[in-house]
Design a protein around this motif. Structure first.
Motif, PDB file in Angstrom:
ATOM      1  N   GLY A  73      -8.984   0.662  -1.525  1.00 40.83           N
ATOM      2  CA  GLY A  73      -8.124   0.570  -0.084  1.00 40.83           C
ATOM      3  C   GLY A  73      -7.049  -0.036  -0.067  1.00 40.83           C
ATOM      4  N   GLU A  74      -6.988  -1.362  -0.752  1.00 44.02           N
ATOM      5  CA  GLU A  74      -5.819  -2.340  -1.009  1.00 44.02           C
ATOM      6  C   GLU A  74      -4.702  -1.705  -1.787  1.00 44.02           C
ATOM      7  N   LEU A  75      -5.306  -0.781  -2.976  1.00 42.16           N
ATOM      8  CA  LEU A  75      -4.435  -0.312  -3.903  1.00 42.16           C
ATOM      9  C   LEU A  75      -3.711   0.850  -3.398  1.00 42.16           C
ATOM     10  N   TYR A  76      -4.110   1.845  -2.562  1.00 37.89           N
ATOM     11  CA  TYR A  76      -3.463   2.886  -2.020  1.00 37.89           C
ATOM     12  C   TYR A  76      -3.731   3.053  -0.472  1.00 37.89           C
ATOM     13  N   TRP A  77      -4.716   3.360  -0.012  1.00 37.14           N
ATOM     14  CA  TRP A  77      -4.746   3.810   1.374  1.00 37.14           C
ATOM     15  C   TRP A  77      -6.199   3.423   2.021  1.00 37.14           C
ATOM     16  N   ARG A  78      -6.238   3.318   3.373  1.00 34.93           N
ATOM     17  CA  ARG A  78      -7.427   3.144   4.220  1.00 34.93           C
ATOM     18  C   ARG A  78      -7.081   4.212   5.440  1.00 34.93           C
ATOM     19  N   LYS A  79      -7.784   5.693   5.269  1.00 34.14           N
ATOM     20  CA  LYS A  79      -7.740   6.554   6.377  1.00 34.14           C
ATOM     21  C   LYS A  79      -8.939   7.167   7.126  1.00 34.14           C
ATOM     22  N   ALA A  80      -8.768   7.298   8.310  1.00 36.39           N
ATOM     23  CA  ALA A  80     -10.028   8.095   8.817  1.00 36.39           C
ATOM     24  C   ALA A  80      -9.701   9.550   8.957  1.00 36.39           C
ATOM     25  N   TYR A  81     -10.458  10.376   8.426  1.00 33.40           N
ATOM     26  CA  TYR A  81     -10.361  11.946   8.230  1.00 33.40           C
ATOM     27  C   TYR A  81     -10.846  12.824   9.193  1.00 33.40           C
TER      28      TYR A  81
ATOM     29  N   MET B  90       0.876  -1.181   0.090  1.00 27.67           N
ATOM     30  CA  MET B  90      -0.036  -0.064   0.007  1.00 27.67           C
ATOM     31  C   MET B  90       0.731   1.455   0.131  1.00 27.67           C
ATOM     32  N   VAL B  91       0.347   2.200  -0.780  1.00 25.65           N
ATOM     33  CA  VAL B  91       1.359   3.190  -1.001  1.00 25.65           C
ATOM     34  C   VAL B  91       0.856   4.466   0.085  1.00 25.65           C
ATOM     35  N   ASP B  92       1.862   5.499   0.094  1.00 24.00           N
ATOM     36  CA  ASP B  92       1.496   6.486   1.062  1.00 24.00           C
ATOM     37  C   ASP B  92       0.679   7.431   0.336  1.00 24.00           C
ATOM     38  N   GLU B  93      -0.281   8.287   0.918  1.00 21.74           N
ATOM     39  CA  GLU B  93      -1.010   9.237   0.304  1.00 21.74           C
ATOM     40  C   GLU B  93      -0.279  10.526   0.160  1.00 21.74           C
ATOM     41  N   PRO B  94      -0.117  10.954  -1.179  1.00 19.05           N
ATOM     42  CA  PRO B  94       0.778  11.865  -1.622  1.00 19.05           C
ATOM     43  C   PRO B  94       0.380  13.139  -0.840  1.00 19.05           C
ATOM     44  N   ALA B  95       1.502  13.792  -0.244  1.00 18.21           N
ATOM     45  CA  ALA B  95       1.453  14.962   0.447  1.00 18.21           C
ATOM     46  C   ALA B  95       0.926  16.274  -0.187  1.00 18.21           C
ATOM     47  N   GLU B  96       1.081  16.202  -1.518  1.00 17.80           N
ATOM     48  CA  GLU B  96       0.515  17.353  -2.384  1.00 17.80           C
ATOM     49  C   GLU B  96      -0.951  17.410  -2.690  1.00 17.80           C
ATOM     50  N   ASN B  97      -1.607  16.236  -2.167  1.00 19.72           N
ATOM     51  CA  ASN B  97      -3.204  16.030  -2.270  1.00 19.72           C
ATOM     52  C   ASN B  97      -3.714  17.079  -1.420  1.00 19.72           C
ATOM     53  N   ILE B  98      -4.565  17.991  -1.948  1.00 23.52           N
ATOM     54  CA  ILE B  98      -5.445  18.991  -1.282  1.00 23.52           C
ATOM     55  C   ILE B  98      -6.253  18.316  -0.405  1.00 23.52           C
ATOM     56  N   SER B  99      -6.933  17.307  -0.955  1.00 22.43           N
ATOM     57  CA  SER B  99      -8.288  16.583  -0.263  1.00 22.43           C
ATOM     58  C   SER B  99      -7.630  15.724   0.884  1.00 22.43           C
ATOM     59  N   GLY B 100      -7.149  16.130   1.756  1.00 16.81           N
ATOM     60  CA  GLY B 100      -6.380  15.341   3.028  1.00 16.81           C
ATOM     61  C   GLY B 100      -4.864  15.243   2.818  1.00 16.81           C
ATOM     62  N   GLY B 101      -4.252  16.412   2.369  1.00 10.16           N
ATOM     63  CA  GLY B 101      -2.827  16.177   2.219  1.00 10.16           C
ATOM     64  C   GLY B 101      -2.245  16.458   3.450  1.00 10.16           C
TER      65      GLY B 101
ATOM     66  N   GLY C 156     -12.703   6.482   0.388  1.00  6.91           N
ATOM     67  CA  GLY C 156     -13.209   6.148  -1.055  1.00  6.91           C
ATOM     68  C   GLY C 156     -12.940   7.410  -1.917  1.00  6.91           C
ATOM     69  N   HIS C 157     -13.215   8.667  -1.351  1.00 11.66           N
ATOM     70  CA  HIS C 157     -13.002   9.683  -2.118  1.00 11.66           C
ATOM     71  C   HIS C 157     -11.399   9.952  -2.640  1.00 11.66           C
ATOM     72  N   THR C 158     -10.758   9.927  -1.650  1.00 16.45           N
ATOM     73  CA  THR C 158      -9.027  10.406  -1.749  1.00 16.45           C
ATOM     74  C   THR C 158      -8.651   9.337  -2.654  1.00 16.45           C
ATOM     75  N   ALA C 159      -8.905   8.169  -2.575  1.00 13.31           N
ATOM     76  CA  ALA C 159      -8.478   6.903  -3.422  1.00 13.31           C
ATOM     77  C   ALA C 159      -8.878   6.928  -4.621  1.00 13.31           C
ATOM     78  N   MET C 160     -10.247   7.131  -4.643  1.00 13.95           N
ATOM     79  CA  MET C 160     -10.616   7.333  -6.218  1.00 13.95           C
ATOM     80  C   MET C 160      -9.899   8.338  -7.095  1.00 13.95           C
ATOM     81  N   LEU C 161      -9.929   9.370  -6.393  1.00 10.77           N
ATOM     82  CA  LEU C 161      -9.204  10.686  -6.858  1.00 10.77           C
ATOM     83  C   LEU C 161      -7.834  10.251  -7.355  1.00 10.77           C
TER      84      LEU C 161
END
Length: 272
Positions: free
Chosen positions: A39-47, A1-12, A218-223
């Motif tokens: 979620g398996e491909l990218y990340w599972r996070k609670a925001y 699972m990769v880390d969420e990119p920091a530059e992602n405004i939606s939850g960066g 779901g929103h951030t990973a689909m983006l």
């Protein structure tokens, strides 16, 4: 699972989120199955946990532009207005800001004159009604989500996606699935929502079919999936089934793999 990119405004940067697990039971809808795979491909996070007013400003800056452009604008705004010697909070500072100076600070975000006016008006409205960004933050976290959504959308320049991002990333509200251009395209292309559905129609389908605790990631990973695989003009499936990790979940509405052509899903309905 990769880390969420920091530059992602939606939850960066400063998203306040944390890694979570979710019930591994068999998905009850195809939309839930897609989100589970994301979620398996990218990340599972609670925001949740962002300052509500700063989240609102960040999301306004991100409208109609990329994170690459809006992130420097946000950094420049915060460097100029984010801290004051007398402790004045950001909302009060921006409510009193000179529009031309703010516009210059956020130039990289594009539409800087329009966005600077929107930010100043929003700041003045929030200060006038709530008194401070701290009180506004408490309102976003504690008031009924639908009431907050409607109040946010009453602010000039704040649409459904902006309001939903504030509810998700600041308020930490479950069951909120913001719909940007990527989510709108992918959901209709995959068949998770009707081809002709507008942004609100897509949101209603996703929030109905995806469990509340999965909507945020779901929103951030689909983006992210839209940026990497399900692009507007050349989705990965045109390179063959093996090129897209969600191929088996997708109806590919508007995608002709033989002709290697792509149209908006709504155009398929219009042609029928």
């Amino acid at each position: 699972m990769v880390d969420e990119p920091a530059e992602n405004i939606s939850g960066g940067v400063g998203d306040g989120g944390g890694e979570v697990t979710f019930d591994p039971r068999e998905a009850e809808t195809r939309a839930e199955a897609v989100v589970d795979e994301l979620g398996e491909l990218y990340w599972r996070k609670a925001y949740g946990g962002q300052d509500a007013f700063e989240c609102l400003v960040r999301t306004i800056l991100s409208q109609n532009t990329s994170d690459v452009a809006s992130q420097p604008a946000h950094d420049s705004l915060m460097a100029r207005y984010g801290s004051t010697d007398d402790g004045t909070d950001l909302a009060r500072t921006l409510a009193d800001a000179e529009q031309s100076e703010l516009a210059e600070s956020i130039r990289s975000a594009g539409l800087y004159n329009q966005k600077s006016e929107m930010i100043i008006d929003a700041a003045a409205e929030i200060v006038g009604e709530f008194g401070s960004k701290q009180a506004f933050d408490a309102y976003v976290r504690e008031e009924d989500p639908q009431t907050v959504r409607e109040r946010l959308m009453a602010i000039r320049g704040v649409g459904p996606k902006t309001a939903d991002c504030v509810l998700l990333f600041s308020g930490g509200r479950g069951g909120i699935f913001p719909v940007d251009t990527h989510v709108h395209r992918i959901s209709r292309r995959m068949g998770l929502a009707p081809p002709s559905a507008d942004h609100e129609g897509v949101r209603e389908h996703l929030e109905r079919d995806v469990p509340a605790e999965k909507c945020g990631f779901g929103h951030t990973a689909m983006l992210q999936f839209g940026r990497e695989y399900c692009k507007a003009r050349k989705p990965a499936c045109l390179d063959g089934p093996e090129a897209c990790p969600l191929y088996d979940y997708c109806d590919r509405v508007g995608v002709d793999e033989v002709e290697e052509s792509v149209v908006d899903p709504a155009e398929v309905v219009a042609d029928d």
